[in-house]
Write an enzyme that holds these catalytic residues in place. Structure first.
Site, PDB file in Angstrom:
ATOM      1  N   LYS A  45       3.641  47.017  37.352  1.00 20.71           N
ATOM      2  CA  LYS A  45       4.629  46.137  37.988  1.00 20.71           C
ATOM      3  C   LYS A  45       5.921  46.873  38.331  1.00 20.71           C
ATOM      4  CE  LYS A  45       2.108  42.447  38.047  1.00 20.71           C
ATOM      5  NZ  LYS A  45       1.728  41.767  39.274  1.00 20.71           N
ATOM      6  N   SER A 269      -6.100  43.868  29.909  1.00 18.33           N
ATOM      7  CA  SER A 269      -6.626  43.818  31.281  1.00 18.33           C
ATOM      8  C   SER A 269      -7.248  45.145  31.697  1.00 18.33           C
ATOM      9  CB  SER A 269      -5.540  43.387  32.273  1.00 18.33           C
ATOM     10  OG  SER A 269      -4.473  44.301  32.270  1.00 18.33           O
TER      11      SER A 269
END
Ligand code: PMP
Length: 316
Positions: A45, A269
């Site tokens: 991110k 993830s």
């Protein structure tokens, strides 16, 4: 500490490409994994935070001292907090109750403010609240779920790095869990722009529950960052040949633990993405097929979650 660092203290524009490495946990051809946990705040991110905020600054939509508000269950807010600290912006993170201290501490340490919304209202309630606060304060909303600059960060950044890093720039499959969809959409677009003929694969986490475990699959709450049905970026993208591979969350977590044991300090993830990539690889007949996935974030933000339960409970 002062906000608005002089230019010579800024380093975001100097960050080198993250490594792309072949990984094989078992007896199968390697998966090319982009080590996004090596970004400065610990997740992929950082790319969208930097791209969205720098672009807004260039376009005059943001000026030093302005406030940025982000609705996110974690990684994006941490990345925005770091980028705001670097760019001399104020930051407010709106998050659902129940996010771990590891996350809120990081945001506050970068000088951000954390506001929590009721858990029962879910991520939708968090997003609505962020929009309200932004309207009240005239603050900038990066809108990661709908802002095309999210996918653009991966299209012109992550995907180009991969094309430079893969021998011959040939990629057959790109697999990723979908939160905002920015990663998968941007990677697909960027790899295709670069001439690769690539199949996009969604890694979809599922929880099995119920007495006999036969009933009912639903989205997993054990894989933070990967959420369902919320992203405009994903639903509006054209992704020919899109395939979905379902991965049980306990397998994703166990795989993340194996990756950690192999020296990749990743979060849940990454386990999800890796399993989906291995499954996608099995479906390809060509032995030299190239399958790429990402390891989105670092393990340290999951110490109090299911990922580390075996260590906390002493059964590992
Ligand atoms: N993994 C983690 C840890 C994430 O935080 C996210 C996004 N929130 C994703 C995967 C999914 O990435 P994207 O939002 O680009 O679809």
């Amino acid at each position: 500490m002062s906000r608005g660092l002089p230019n010579q203290h800024r380093y975001l524009h100097r960050i080198p490409p993250t490594p792309l490495v072949p990984v094989a946990l078992g007896d199968h051809p390697p998966i090319w994994c982009k080590l996004e946990f090596l970004n400065p705040s610990g997740s992929t991110k950082d790319r969208i935070a930097r791209h969205i905020l720098e672009k807004a600054c260039r376009q005059g939509k943001l000026n030093p001292g302005d406030t940025v508000i982000e609705a996110s269950s974690g990684s994006t807010s941490i990345a925005m907090a770091l980028a705001c600290a670097q760019l001399g912006l104020k930051f407010i993170a709106v998050m659902p109750e129940g996010v771990s201290n590891e996350r809120t501490f990081m945001i506050r340490a970068y000088g951000g403010v954390v506001m929590l919304t009721p858990k029962a209202e879910g991520i939708r309630g968090t997003i609505d609240r962020a929009v309200e606060i932004a309207a009240e304060r005239g603050a900038f909303l990066p809108r990661q779920f709908s802002n095309p600059d999210n996918a653009e960060a991966h299209r012109i950044g992550t995907a180009r790095e991969i094309l430079d890093q893969i021998p011959d720039g040939a990629v057959d499959v790109v697999a990723s869990g979908v939160g905002t969809g920015g990663t998968l959409v941007g990677l697909y677009q960027g790899l295709t722009d670069g001439g690769a003929s690539v199949t996009p694969v969604v890694a979809r986490p599922v929880s099995l529950y119920g007495e006999n475990e036969l009933e009912c699959c639903s989205f997993s709450s054990q894989i933070p960052g990967v959420v369902d049905s919320i992203s405009e970026i994903f639903s509006e993208a054209v992704l020919p040949g899109l395939t979905t591979i379902e991965v049980k969350d306990d397998l994703a977590l166990d795989t993340a633990r194996q990756l950690i044991a192999a020296g990749f300090p990743v979060g849940p993830s990454s386990g999800l993405n890796y399993v989906a990539a291995v499954e996608a690889r099995k479906a390809l007949s060509r032995p030299d097929a190239v399958v790429v996935t990402v390891f989105p974030d670092r393990m340290e933000r999951y110490f109090t979650t299911e990922l580390f339960r075996p260590l906390r409970c002493g059964d590992a």
